[in-house]
Motif scaffolding. Structure first.
Motif, mmCIF file in Angstrom:
data_model
loop_
_atom_site.group_PDB
_atom_site.id
_atom_site.type_symbol
_atom_site.label_atom_id
_atom_site.label_comp_id
_atom_site.label_asym_id
_atom_site.label_seq_id
_atom_site.Cartn_x
_atom_site.Cartn_y
_atom_site.Cartn_z
ATOM 1 N N GLY A 1 -107.945 12.944 27.632
ATOM 2 C CA GLY A 1 -107.535 11.546 27.708
ATOM 3 C C GLY A 1 -106.349 11.207 26.835
ATOM 4 N N ALA A 2 -105.831 12.182 26.093
ATOM 5 C CA ALA A 2 -104.677 11.935 25.232
ATOM 6 C C ALA A 2 -103.415 11.841 26.093
ATOM 7 C CB ALA A 2 -104.534 13.049 24.211
ATOM 8 N N GLU A 3 -102.545 10.931 25.718
ATOM 9 C CA GLU A 3 -101.298 10.762 26.453
ATOM 10 C C GLU A 3 -100.352 11.912 26.122
ATOM 11 O OE1 GLU A 3 -97.918 7.653 25.832
ATOM 12 O OE2 GLU A 3 -99.525 6.712 27.000
ATOM 13 N N VAL A 4 -99.838 12.581 27.173
ATOM 14 C CA VAL A 4 -98.931 13.708 26.961
ATOM 15 C C VAL A 4 -97.546 13.444 27.545
ATOM 16 C CG1 VAL A 4 -100.756 15.433 26.777
ATOM 17 C CG2 VAL A 4 -99.823 14.868 29.027
ATOM 18 N N GLY A 5 -97.356 12.311 28.182
ATOM 19 C CA GLY A 5 -96.045 11.962 28.719
ATOM 20 C C GLY A 5 -96.002 10.507 29.120
ATOM 21 N N LEU B 1 -92.460 13.596 35.942
ATOM 22 C CA LEU B 1 -92.660 13.192 34.559
ATOM 23 C C LEU B 1 -92.804 14.434 33.686
ATOM 24 C CD1 LEU B 1 -93.179 10.873 32.540
ATOM 25 C CD2 LEU B 1 -95.594 11.035 33.134
ATOM 26 N N THR B 2 -91.941 14.559 32.700
ATOM 27 C CA THR B 2 -91.995 15.676 31.753
ATOM 28 C C THR B 2 -93.079 15.380 30.718
ATOM 29 O OG1 THR B 2 -89.635 15.990 32.054
ATOM 30 C CG2 THR B 2 -90.637 17.047 30.151
ATOM 31 N N THR B 3 -93.875 16.412 30.394
ATOM 32 C CA THR B 3 -94.993 16.228 29.468
ATOM 33 C C THR B 3 -94.896 17.204 28.301
ATOM 34 O OG1 THR B 3 -96.386 17.774 30.707
ATOM 35 C CG2 THR B 3 -96.500 15.453 31.332
ATOM 36 N N THR B 4 -95.635 16.929 27.259
ATOM 37 C CA THR B 4 -95.649 17.788 26.073
ATOM 38 C C THR B 4 -96.767 18.817 26.127
ATOM 39 O OG1 THR B 4 -97.038 16.191 24.912
ATOM 40 C CG2 THR B 4 -94.644 15.998 24.627
ATOM 41 N N ALA B 5 -97.717 18.657 27.040
ATOM 42 C CA ALA B 5 -98.821 19.593 27.230
ATOM 43 C C ALA B 5 -99.232 19.525 28.700
ATOM 44 C CB ALA B 5 -99.996 19.237 26.319
ATOM 45 N N ARG B 6 -100.165 20.363 29.104
ATOM 46 C CA ARG B 6 -100.597 20.379 30.501
ATOM 47 C C ARG B 6 -101.337 19.069 30.828
ATOM 48 N NH1 ARG B 6 -100.791 24.050 34.368
ATOM 49 N NH2 ARG B 6 -102.242 23.727 36.098
ATOM 50 N N PRO B 7 -100.817 18.317 31.799
ATOM 51 C CA PRO B 7 -101.474 17.054 32.160
ATOM 52 C C PRO B 7 -102.655 17.290 33.092
ATOM 53 C CG PRO B 7 -99.494 17.328 33.451
ATOM 54 C CD PRO B 7 -99.556 18.492 32.511
ATOM 55 N N PHE B 8 -103.546 16.342 33.079
ATOM 56 C CA PHE B 8 -104.692 16.353 33.986
ATOM 57 C C PHE B 8 -104.523 15.286 35.062
ATOM 58 C CE2 PHE B 8 -109.006 14.766 35.018
ATOM 59 C CZ PHE B 8 -109.493 15.911 35.627
ATOM 60 N N ILE C 1 -98.585 19.872 39.121
ATOM 61 C CA ILE C 1 -98.996 19.936 37.715
ATOM 62 C C ILE C 1 -98.704 21.323 37.158
ATOM 63 C CG2 ILE C 1 -100.959 19.836 36.140
ATOM 64 C CD1 ILE C 1 -102.174 17.732 37.968
ATOM 65 N N THR C 2 -97.906 21.345 36.096
ATOM 66 C CA THR C 2 -97.633 22.581 35.354
ATOM 67 C C THR C 2 -97.914 22.283 33.877
ATOM 68 O OG1 THR C 2 -95.315 22.086 34.910
ATOM 69 C CG2 THR C 2 -95.809 23.197 36.994
ATOM 70 N N ASP C 3 -97.568 23.229 33.013
ATOM 71 C CA ASP C 3 -97.793 23.017 31.581
ATOM 72 C C ASP C 3 -96.845 21.980 30.996
ATOM 73 O OD1 ASP C 3 -99.878 24.767 31.487
ATOM 74 O OD2 ASP C 3 -98.673 26.474 30.832
ATOM 75 N N SER C 4 -95.773 21.625 31.737
ATOM 76 C CA SER C 4 -94.783 20.713 31.166
ATOM 77 C C SER C 4 -94.386 19.555 32.077
ATOM 78 C CB SER C 4 -93.525 21.502 30.793
ATOM 79 O OG SER C 4 -92.977 22.094 31.963
ATOM 80 N N GLN C 5 -95.092 19.340 33.195
ATOM 81 C CA GLN C 5 -94.707 18.235 34.073
ATOM 82 C C GLN C 5 -95.808 17.887 35.064
ATOM 83 O OE1 GLN C 5 -91.314 19.577 36.257
ATOM 84 N NE2 GLN C 5 -92.529 20.565 37.838
ATOM 85 N N VAL C 6 -95.643 16.717 35.692
ATOM 86 C CA VAL C 6 -96.479 16.279 36.804
ATOM 87 C C VAL C 6 -95.598 15.448 37.728
ATOM 88 C CG1 VAL C 6 -97.304 14.204 35.595
ATOM 89 C CG2 VAL C 6 -98.649 15.137 37.474
#
Length: 144
Positions: free
Chosen positions: A101-105, A126-133, A71-76
């Motif tokens: 709980g908002a979807e970021v990727g 998976l590339t994300t738009t914000a840090r995933p949980f 987990i980083t600020d832009s992927q999981v």
């Protein structure tokens, strides 16, 4: 002529004439009709449930998340296992959510089993738009 207690049958209530409308005679109950309607309703509901299960509930495609790491600020990095028909493939929807709980990727991933195998273990970044949980697999379905 008014009704008096002397002209009424014993146990019958005395109502002023014309005040409450015409009294209905006790009707014959039809329990057989009610039972037949209930049986027909259960049969129809069962048919609808079977049809919907065949259309949407395919137990041949089942996914389970093994772990989510990296987990980083832009992927999981999501590790998951999918059960497919022997030698088949599936398209799985992988998503990531943040702490709120908002979807970021979100991404669809195609996995294919080797001939003679029903289980596929795979890892997807998976590339994300914000840090995933959390990273999760929403569902898998047949390709196409």
């Amino acid at each position: 002529m008014t009704e008096t207690h002397a002209t009424l049958e014993p146990g019958a209530p005395a109502f002023p004439p014309g005040r409450y409308g015409r009294r209905r005679e006790p009707g014959r109950r039809r329990p057989l009709l009610a039972v037949l309607l209930a049986v027909a309703m259960v049969a129809v509901m069962t048919l609808v449930a079977v049809r919907l299960y065949r259309q949407y509930g395919d137990p041949n495609y089942d996914a389970e998340v093994i772990t989510y790491t990296g987990i980083t600020d832009s992927q999981v990095l999501v590790d998951f296992r999918v059960t497919v028909p022997e030698g088949g493939s599936a398209v799985c929807l992988v998503r990531a959510r943040d702490r709120d709980g908002a979807e970021v990727g979100r991404e669809e991933v195609t996995v294919t089993a080797r001939p003679g195998q029903r289980h596929v273990s795979t890892q997807h970044r998976l590339t994300t738009t914000a840090r995933p949980f959390i990273g999760e697999v929403m569902r898998c379905r047949p390709p196409g």
